[in-house]
Design a protein around this motif. Structure first.
Motif, PDB file in Angstrom:
ATOM      1  N   ILE A 128       0.837  -1.199   0.000  1.00 21.30           N
ATOM      2  CA  ILE A 128       0.000   0.000   0.000  1.00 21.30           C
ATOM      3  C   ILE A 128       0.871   1.248   0.000  1.00 21.30           C
ATOM      4  CG2 ILE A 128      -1.733   1.298   1.310  1.00 21.30           C
ATOM      5  CD1 ILE A 128      -2.799  -1.429   2.306  1.00 21.30           C
ATOM      6  N   GLN A 129       1.941   1.225   0.784  1.00 15.65           N
ATOM      7  CA  GLN A 129       2.823   2.389   0.860  1.00 15.65           C
ATOM      8  C   GLN A 129       3.498   2.667  -0.475  1.00 15.65           C
ATOM      9  OE1 GLN A 129       3.649   4.529   3.841  1.00 15.65           O
ATOM     10  NE2 GLN A 129       3.995   5.640   1.933  1.00 15.65           N
ATOM     11  N   ILE A 130       4.015   1.645  -1.125  1.00 13.67           N
ATOM     12  CA  ILE A 130       4.740   1.850  -2.380  1.00 13.67           C
ATOM     13  C   ILE A 130       3.805   2.339  -3.485  1.00 13.67           C
ATOM     14  CG2 ILE A 130       5.624   0.395  -4.280  1.00 13.67           C
ATOM     15  CD1 ILE A 130       7.767  -0.590  -2.455  1.00 13.67           C
ATOM     16  N   LEU A 131       2.589   1.810  -3.527  1.00 11.22           N
ATOM     17  CA  LEU A 131       1.640   2.272  -4.530  1.00 11.22           C
ATOM     18  C   LEU A 131       1.199   3.708  -4.253  1.00 11.22           C
ATOM     19  CD1 LEU A 131      -0.389  -1.024  -4.910  1.00 11.22           C
ATOM     20  CD2 LEU A 131       1.063   0.037  -6.658  1.00 11.22           C
ATOM     21  N   PHE A 132       1.091   4.059  -2.983  1.00 10.38           N
ATOM     22  CA  PHE A 132       0.809   5.450  -2.622  1.00 10.38           C
ATOM     23  C   PHE A 132       1.974   6.343  -3.040  1.00 10.38           C
ATOM     24  CE2 PHE A 132      -0.194   8.430   1.224  1.00 10.38           C
ATOM     25  CZ  PHE A 132      -0.690   9.387   0.350  1.00 10.38           C
ATOM     26  N   ASP A 133       3.201   5.888  -2.808  1.00 11.44           N
ATOM     27  CA  ASP A 133       4.376   6.667  -3.198  1.00 11.44           C
ATOM     28  C   ASP A 133       4.406   6.923  -4.703  1.00 11.44           C
ATOM     29  OD1 ASP A 133       5.313   6.831  -0.597  1.00 11.44           O
ATOM     30  OD2 ASP A 133       6.662   5.113  -0.785  1.00 11.44           O
ATOM     31  N   GLU A 134       3.965   5.935  -5.481  1.00  9.78           N
ATOM     32  CA  GLU A 134       3.910   6.156  -6.928  1.00  9.78           C
ATOM     33  C   GLU A 134       2.974   7.303  -7.262  1.00  9.78           C
ATOM     34  OE1 GLU A 134       1.861   4.600 -10.900  1.00  9.78           O
ATOM     35  OE2 GLU A 134       2.327   2.982  -9.490  1.00  9.78           O
ATOM     36  N   MET A 135       1.799   7.307  -6.653  1.00  8.49           N
ATOM     37  CA  MET A 135       0.826   8.368  -6.944  1.00  8.49           C
ATOM     38  C   MET A 135       1.322   9.734  -6.462  1.00  8.49           C
ATOM     39  SD  MET A 135      -2.889   6.494  -6.460  1.00  8.49           S
ATOM     40  CE  MET A 135      -2.658   5.994  -4.751  1.00  8.49           C
ATOM     41  N   LEU A 136       1.961   9.768  -5.296  1.00 13.81           N
ATOM     42  CA  LEU A 136       2.564  11.016  -4.828  1.00 13.81           C
ATOM     43  C   LEU A 136       3.586  11.541  -5.825  1.00 13.81           C
ATOM     44  CD1 LEU A 136       3.267  10.323  -1.032  1.00 13.81           C
ATOM     45  CD2 LEU A 136       1.755  12.082  -1.938  1.00 13.81           C
ATOM     46  N   SER A 137       4.405  10.647  -6.349  1.00 14.65           N
ATOM     47  CA  SER A 137       5.457  11.041  -7.279  1.00 14.65           C
ATOM     48  C   SER A 137       4.882  11.510  -8.603  1.00 14.65           C
ATOM     49  CB  SER A 137       6.421   9.869  -7.500  1.00 14.65           C
ATOM     50  OG  SER A 137       6.985   9.432  -6.274  1.00 14.65           O
ATOM     51  N   SER A 138       3.784  10.893  -9.029  1.00 11.82           N
ATOM     52  CA  SER A 138       3.121  11.357 -10.246  1.00 11.82           C
ATOM     53  C   SER A 138       2.552  12.756 -10.053  1.00 11.82           C
ATOM     54  CB  SER A 138       1.985  10.410 -10.629  1.00 11.82           C
ATOM     55  OG  SER A 138       2.450   9.173 -11.112  1.00 11.82           O
ATOM     56  N   ALA A 139       1.896  12.963  -8.944  1.00 14.29           N
ATOM     57  CA  ALA A 139       1.173  14.214  -8.724  1.00 14.29           C
ATOM     58  C   ALA A 139       2.095  15.377  -8.398  1.00 14.29           C
ATOM     59  CB  ALA A 139       0.158  14.036  -7.597  1.00 14.29           C
ATOM     60  N   ASN A 140       3.138  15.130  -7.587  1.00 15.93           N
ATOM     61  CA  ASN A 140       3.977  16.235  -7.141  1.00 15.93           C
ATOM     62  C   ASN A 140       5.259  15.650  -6.539  1.00 15.93           C
ATOM     63  OD1 ASN A 140       5.061  18.542  -5.756  1.00 15.93           O
ATOM     64  ND2 ASN A 140       3.020  19.459  -5.817  1.00 15.93           N
ATOM     65  N   LEU A 141       6.272  15.505  -7.369  1.00 15.74           N
ATOM     66  CA  LEU A 141       7.510  14.856  -6.936  1.00 15.74           C
ATOM     67  C   LEU A 141       8.159  15.596  -5.773  1.00 15.74           C
ATOM     68  CD1 LEU A 141       9.412  12.470  -7.687  1.00 15.74           C
ATOM     69  CD2 LEU A 141      10.687  14.073  -9.100  1.00 15.74           C
ATOM     70  N   SER A 142       8.175  16.914  -5.834  1.00 15.22           N
ATOM     71  CA  SER A 142       8.800  17.700  -4.764  1.00 15.22           C
ATOM     72  C   SER A 142       8.107  17.476  -3.433  1.00 15.22           C
ATOM     73  CB  SER A 142       8.758  19.196  -5.114  1.00 15.22           C
ATOM     74  OG  SER A 142       9.597  19.495  -6.205  1.00 15.22           O
ATOM     75  N   PHE A 143       6.774  17.463  -3.436  1.00 20.82           N
ATOM     76  CA  PHE A 143       6.015  17.261  -2.211  1.00 20.82           C
ATOM     77  C   PHE A 143       6.283  15.883  -1.632  1.00 20.82           C
ATOM     78  CE2 PHE A 143       2.420  15.940   0.310  1.00 20.82           C
ATOM     79  CZ  PHE A 143       2.046  17.072   1.007  1.00 20.82           C
ATOM     80  N   GLY A 144       6.287  14.869  -2.477  1.00 21.70           N
ATOM     81  CA  GLY A 144       6.463  13.500  -1.999  1.00 21.70           C
ATOM     82  C   GLY A 144       7.759  13.290  -1.244  1.00 21.70           C
ATOM     83  N   LEU A 145       8.775  14.097  -1.549  1.00 23.31           N
ATOM     84  CA  LEU A 145      10.062  13.951  -0.863  1.00 23.31           C
ATOM     85  C   LEU A 145       9.966  14.262   0.625  1.00 23.31           C
ATOM     86  CD1 LEU A 145      12.590  15.346  -3.473  1.00 23.31           C
ATOM     87  CD2 LEU A 145      12.849  13.196  -2.220  1.00 23.31           C
ATOM     88  N   PHE A 146       9.129  15.220   1.003  1.00 31.60           N
ATOM     89  CA  PHE A 146       8.992  15.538   2.427  1.00 31.60           C
ATOM     90  C   PHE A 146       8.547  14.304   3.207  1.00 31.60           C
ATOM     91  CE2 PHE A 146       8.354  19.829   0.587  1.00 31.60           C
ATOM     92  CZ  PHE A 146       9.292  20.542   1.311  1.00 31.60           C
ATOM     93  N   ALA A 147       7.513  13.647   2.703  1.00 32.72           N
ATOM     94  CA  ALA A 147       6.990  12.471   3.396  1.00 32.72           C
ATOM     95  C   ALA A 147       7.953  11.298   3.303  1.00 32.72           C
ATOM     96  CB  ALA A 147       5.630  12.088   2.798  1.00 32.72           C
TER      97      ALA A 147
END
Length: 584
Positions: free
Chosen positions: A109-128
Motif C-alpha cells: 500500500i505504501q509503495i503504490l501510494f508513493d507512486e501516486m505522490l510522485s506522479s502528482a507532485n515529486l517535490s512534495f512526496g520527498l517531504f513524506a
C-alpha cells in the motif's frame, strides 16, 4: 492539460489477478486482516488527495520555488497547507509502526501510494518519503528514549525528517567526510561541519525538523569505519517534550536546481549543534543504510510515478491532436495516435510502467514477508530478494522512467518544449532520480560486486528459479506461452552472466565498466517476468484491465527485451576477454 488520473483500476487488477495479494497477506500475522478490498479503498482515497490537492500545486511550486530569508525557508504557495492537510488526514502514518501511532499497513500500500505522490507532485512526496526513512532509521537504531521522544510526532506528520550525508568533498565516498562530533560528557555531542544537497533541510510547515547527520568522533579512524550517525533536531526539546530552544544549525543557502524547485535542497551549517548518537559509535553507515535502502526503493518508485503521469498526458494529447493522413491515405487530418511511430513511443512507456508497477508490488510483498512471516528461513530469503532488487529498482526504474518521460514529451512535438504544457517540468524533475540516493552507476556496481555474488550467487540463483518456475507454468497458457519462450532465452543469458561474475568475484575490476549493461539486462528480465505473470494470470480473468495488455506484453518482448539482451551479449564478451584492457 488533462488532470492526473490515479491508476486505481490497474492497481486493483494487479492485486486481485496477478500477484495473489490476498493470499500473501493472509499468511503474514502482522497483515492478515489486510486484503485487496481494503487496499484499493485506501489507495482510492489517497489517489483523490494526490489528484485534487497535490497535482494542482505541481506547476505552482515549479514556478515559485523555495526562498531563504534570515536562515528560514519558505516553500511555494499552498505547499505548507497541503502538507498539514496531508498529515491531518493520516497519510504520514500508512506503513509506520503502530506502537508509535502508525497504521502498520502493508508496504504494498505504501509503495503504490508513493507512486501516486510522485506522479502528482515529486517535490512534495520527498517531504513524506524522507521523514519515513528517518523514522525507520530511528526505529531500528535509536534508544528507547529517542524513539519515545521523536517517533510519535514524526509519524503523525507534526515533525519531519532529513538525512545529512553529503559534503562538498565527500559525495559517494563518504569516507572522506569531515564533519566533527565532540562528546560533551552528558550523553550529547557537539556537531560541527557543513553538508550540501540536503533535501527537506528546512521548511515552513511548522514543528521540528529532525536531521540525521553523519560525523566523526575525535578518536575515529579514517574511512567509513570512523563514521557515526547522530540525531540533530532543529529545536531542542523542553521538559514537556515540545519544541524549545533553537539548535545551533542554519540553512546557509538553497541550491538552484534543474528541477524539483518546490523541494528545498539546502546547504546546512552545523555550528556546535546538539546531537545524540544513533546506534553504535563507528557504525553510522550501518544505521544510515537502513534509511538509504528504503530511500533507494522510494526513488525508483519516483521514476515510475513520473513516467506514469507523463505517459497519461501523452496518450490523451495523441488522441486529441489532429495531424497528417491515415495510413491508407483516405482520411485527413487524423489523431496522431494513429501514426505508428507515435504508438511506438506510447508503448515504450506503457510497457515499462505496467510491468514496473507489478515488479514494485512484488518487491514490496517481499518486504512484508521479510518483516512478518512466521518462518525465519522464508523471512531471510525474502530479505535477500529485497536486497538483490534494490539497486535494480533504483537504477532501472529511474533510467527507464526518465527515458519514458522524455519520449512522452516527444509525442507533444514543439508543445512538449513549452512550459504551459507541463511536459518539460516532468523531464527536469525526473532527471534527479538518476542521481540522488547513490547514482545509477553506483547502483550497477553494487549489483555486480555485492548482490550477484552474495552467498556465492545463491540469492540470485533462488530468484532465477522463481522466474523459471513461472515460465514453465506459463508455457501451458496460450496468452503467455510465446512470451515465456522469449524470456527463457534472456534468462539463460542472465544466469550465464551471473555464473561468470561469481567465477571472477575476486577481481571484477575489468568487468566494472559493464555493470550498467548487466543491470539493464537484469531489469528487463525482471520486467519481462512480470509481463509473463500478467499474461498468464490476467488472461484468465474477466477484468476489463486485461484488454490491450496482450499487445503491450508482445511489444515489450519483441521490441524492448532484445535491446537489453544485446547489452548482455556485450557484457558476456567482457567475461571471456579483458576487453577493457585491450581498449586502454
Amino acid at each position: 492539460m488533462p488532470a492526473y488520473t490515479p491508476p486505481i483500476e490497474e492497481i486493483d487488477f494487479l492485486l486481485r489477478h496477478v500477484l495473489d495479494f490476498d493470499a500473501q497477506m493472509a499468511a503474514l500475522p502482522n497483515f492478515s486482516e489486510i486484503n485487496s478490498d481494503l487496499a484499493v479503498d485506501i489507495l482510492s482515497e489517497a489517489g483523490k488527495f494526490c489528484a485534487e490537492v497535490l497535482e494542482p500545486l505541481n506547476a505552482v511550486g515549479d514556478k515559485h520555488g523555495c526562498t531563504l530569508l534570515d536562515g528560514s525557508v519558505t516553500t511555494p504557495p499552498g505547499m505548507a497547507n497541503a502538507y498539514r492537510a496531508f498529515a491531518a488526514a493520516g497519510w504520514t502514518t500508512v506503513s509506520a509502526d503502530i506502537d508509535y501511532g502508525g497504521q502498520g499497513l502493508s508496504r504494498v500500500i505504501q509503495i503504490l501510494f508513493d507512486e501516486m505522490l510522485s506522479s502528482a507532485n515529486l517535490s512534495f512526496g520527498l517531504f513524506a518519503g524522507l521523514t519515513r526513512g528517518a523514522v525507520e532509521a530511528i526505529g531500528h537504531h535509536g534508544s528507547d528514549a529517542l524513539k519515545a521522544a521523536y517517533l510519535p510526532k514524526m509519524i503523525s506528520g507534526e515533525w519531519s525528517g532529513a538525512m545529512a550525508l553529503t559534503e562538498a568533498g565527500a559525495g559517494t565516498d563518504l569516507g572522506l567526510l569531515t564533519t566533527k562530533a565532540l562528546p560533551r560528557g552528558d550523553g550529547t555531542y557537539g556537531i560541527t561541519g557543513t553538508k550540501i544537497f540536503i533535501s527537506s533541510g528546512d521548511h515552513d510547515f511548522g514543528g521540528n525538523v529532525i536531521h540525521l547527520v553523519l560525523a566523526r568522533l575525535p578518536d575515529a579512524p579514517q574511512g567509513v569505519k570512523g563514521i557515526s550517525l547522530f540525531l540533530v533536531p532543529k529545536f531542542l526539546l523542553n521538559s514537556e517534550g515540545e519544541c524549545g530552544e533553537r539548535n545551533r544549525f542554519t540553512v546557509a543557502s538553497l541550491e538552484h536546481k534543474m528541477g524539483i524547485h518546490a523541494q528545498p535542497t539546502c546547504m546546512m551549517s552545523y555550528e556546535g549543534a546538539t546531537g545524540w548518537l544513533l546506534g553504535e559509535a563507528g557504525r553510522g553507515l550501518n544505521a544510515m543504510f537502513t534509511m538509504m535502502n528504503a530511500e533507494r526503493l522510494f526513488v525508483g518508485i519516483q521514476g515510475l510515478g513520473v513516467a506514469e503521469i507523463a505517459g497519461q498526458k501523452a496518450r490523451r494529447y495523441a488522441e486529441d491532436r489532429l495531424q497528417g493522413r491515415s495510413s491508407d491515405g483516405t482520411r485527413a487530418p487524423v489523431a496522431i495516435v494513429e501514426h505508428a511511430d507515435v504508438r511506438r513511443m506510447l508503448l515504450e512507456g506503457k510497457s515499462f510502467v505496467e510491468a514496473g508497477r507489478a515488479l514494485a508490488v512484488w518487491v514490496a510483498l517481499q518486504m512484508d514477508i521479510a518483516a512478518s512471516h512466521p518462518e525465519p528461513v522464508i523471512r531471510k530469503k525474502a530479505n535477500g530478494f529485497v536486497e538483490l532488487l534494490t539497486p535494480v529498482v533504483k537504477a532501472a526504474f529511474t533510467d527507464l522512467g526518465f527515458e519514458a518521460t522524455v519520449t512522452a514529451q516527444q509525442v507533444f512535438g514543439g508543445h512538449g518544449y513549452i512550459v504551459e504544457w507541463g511536459m518539460e517540468q516532468y523531464v527536469r524533475d525526473a532527471r534527479i532520480t538518476q542521481i540522488y540516493e547513490g547514482t545509477n552507476g553506483v547502483q550497477a556496481l553494487d549489483l555486480l560486486s555485492r548482490k550477484l555474488t552474495a552467498d556465492g550467487g545463491a540469492i540470485a540463483r533462488d530468484f532465477y528459479a522463481l522466474v523459471r518456475a513461472d515460465l514453465k507454468a506459463a508455457a501451458s497458457v496460450d496468452a503467455a506461452a510465446s512470451l515465456a519462450e522469449k524470456l527463457s532465452v534472456a534468462l539463460e543469458k542472465l544466469e550465464a552472466l551471473t555464473d561468470g561474475v561469481n567465477r571472477r568475484s575476486g577481481d571484477l575490476s575489468q568487468l566494472s565498466g559493464y555493470a550498467t549493461d548487466i543491470l539493464r539486462h537484469f531489469a528487463h528480465v525482471s520486467l519481462g517476468w512480470m509481463w509473463v505473470k500478467i499474461a498468464a494470470n490476467g488472461a484468465m480473468s474477466d477484468d476489463a484491465c486485461w484488454d490491450g495488455k496482450a499487445q503491450t506484453a508482445r511489444f515489450f518482448m519483441d521490441r524492448m527485451l532484445p535491446k537489453a539482451s544485446i547489452l548482455a551479449d556485450i557484457a558476456d564478451s567482457a567475461l571471456k576477454a579483458d576487453v577493457m584492457d585491450a581498449a586502454a
